[in-house]
Design an enzyme around this catalytic site. Structure first.
Site, PDB file in Angstrom:
ATOM      1  N   LYS A  79       0.850  -1.191  -0.030  1.00  0.00           N
ATOM      2  CA  LYS A  79      -0.133  -0.035  -0.072  1.00  0.00           C
ATOM      3  C   LYS A  79       0.810   1.449   0.069  1.00  0.00           C
ATOM      4  O   LYS A  79       0.462   2.405   0.414  1.00  0.00           O
ATOM      5  CB  LYS A  79      -1.110   0.168   1.253  1.00  0.00           C
ATOM      6  CG  LYS A  79      -2.162  -1.226   1.188  1.00  0.00           C
ATOM      7  CD  LYS A  79      -3.052  -1.038   2.137  1.00  0.00           C
ATOM      8  CE  LYS A  79      -2.408  -1.263   3.773  1.00  0.00           C
ATOM      9  NZ  LYS A  79      -3.469  -1.221   4.519  1.00  0.00           N
ATOM     10  N   CYS A  80       2.021   1.148  -0.138  1.00  0.00           N
ATOM     11  CA  CYS A  80       2.927   2.193  -0.514  1.00  0.00           C
ATOM     12  C   CYS A  80       2.983   2.948  -1.613  1.00  0.00           C
ATOM     13  O   CYS A  80       2.629   2.360  -3.040  1.00  0.00           O
ATOM     14  CB  CYS A  80       4.214   1.931  -0.042  1.00  0.00           C
ATOM     15  SG  CYS A  80       5.895   3.125  -0.288  1.00  0.00           S
ATOM     16  N   SER A  81       3.191   4.134  -1.708  1.00  0.00           N
ATOM     17  CA  SER A  81       3.161   5.003  -2.984  1.00  0.00           C
ATOM     18  C   SER A  81       4.249   4.607  -3.949  1.00  0.00           C
ATOM     19  O   SER A  81       4.324   4.793  -5.019  1.00  0.00           O
ATOM     20  CB  SER A  81       3.171   6.552  -2.572  1.00  0.00           C
ATOM     21  OG  SER A  81       4.645   7.015  -2.093  1.00  0.00           O
ATOM     22  N   SER A 100       4.994   1.372  -4.557  1.00  0.00           N
ATOM     23  CA  SER A 100       4.518   0.187  -5.049  1.00  0.00           C
ATOM     24  C   SER A 100       4.530  -0.145  -6.290  1.00  0.00           C
ATOM     25  O   SER A 100       4.713  -1.260  -6.927  1.00  0.00           O
ATOM     26  CB  SER A 100       3.171  -0.454  -4.456  1.00  0.00           C
ATOM     27  OG  SER A 100       2.099   0.331  -4.788  1.00  0.00           O
TER      28      SER A 100
END
Length: 161
Positions: free
Chosen positions: A34-36, A38
């Site tokens: 869910k990281c920017s 990803s």
């Protein structure tokens, strides 16, 4: 102690030793679905596919220390496969900093210098390890894998020499 003395867990919970990769360069990444950052899964997969025949292995280690990961390692690994087509090995969820940091990330941060501090600043910090087990590169979360592809090629060329 060497990196090959460290045990890790697959996303399924099965433990194994990094000695399985002795003689192979490794690109080790702390990940979060869910990281920017990803979208880097695509680039990591491309690097893996382009160089795995030459011996490179990419190893993903999900971490929820920055509150951007799914609740279980199996969910995270499945999301990586389904959303990003990841075929490189994914592992159990680990801490990358602090007193509960996984021994692998303690080792990686002790053997590479970060900007200002040695701790992992954010998800998608990447560590390049040569075929002898030496940490030869550390790349920031914003560094896309293609930006250090030449370093990967050098490590692979030195493996052949």
């Amino acid at each position: 102690m060497s990196i090959y003395d460290i045990d890790v867990e697959k996303a399924t919970g099965e433990a194994y030793s990094l000695s399985e990769y002795k003689g192979q360069p490794m690109l080790i990444v702390n990940t979060a679905t869910k990281c920017s950052f990803s979208n880097q899964f695509d680039s990591l997969e491309k690097i893996y596919k382009n160089y795995k025949e030459e011996g490179l292995v990419v190893l993903g280690f999900p971490s929820d220390q920055f509150r951007q990961e799914l609740k279980s390692a199996e969910e995270a690994a499945e999301a990586c496969r389904m959303s990003y087509g990841v075929s490189f090995p994914m592992h159990g969820i680990v801490d990358v900093n602090g007193k509960n940091a996984h021994p692998l990330f303690k080792y990686l941060t002790e053997h590479s210098k970060g900007l200002l501090l040695n701790s992992v600043k954010w998800n998608f910090t990447k560590f390049l390890v040569d075929a002898e087990g030496n940490v030869v590169g550390r790349y920031a979360p914003k560094d896309k894998p293609e930006s250090f592809e030449n370093e990967v090629k050098k490590v692979l060329a030195n493996k052949k020499a």
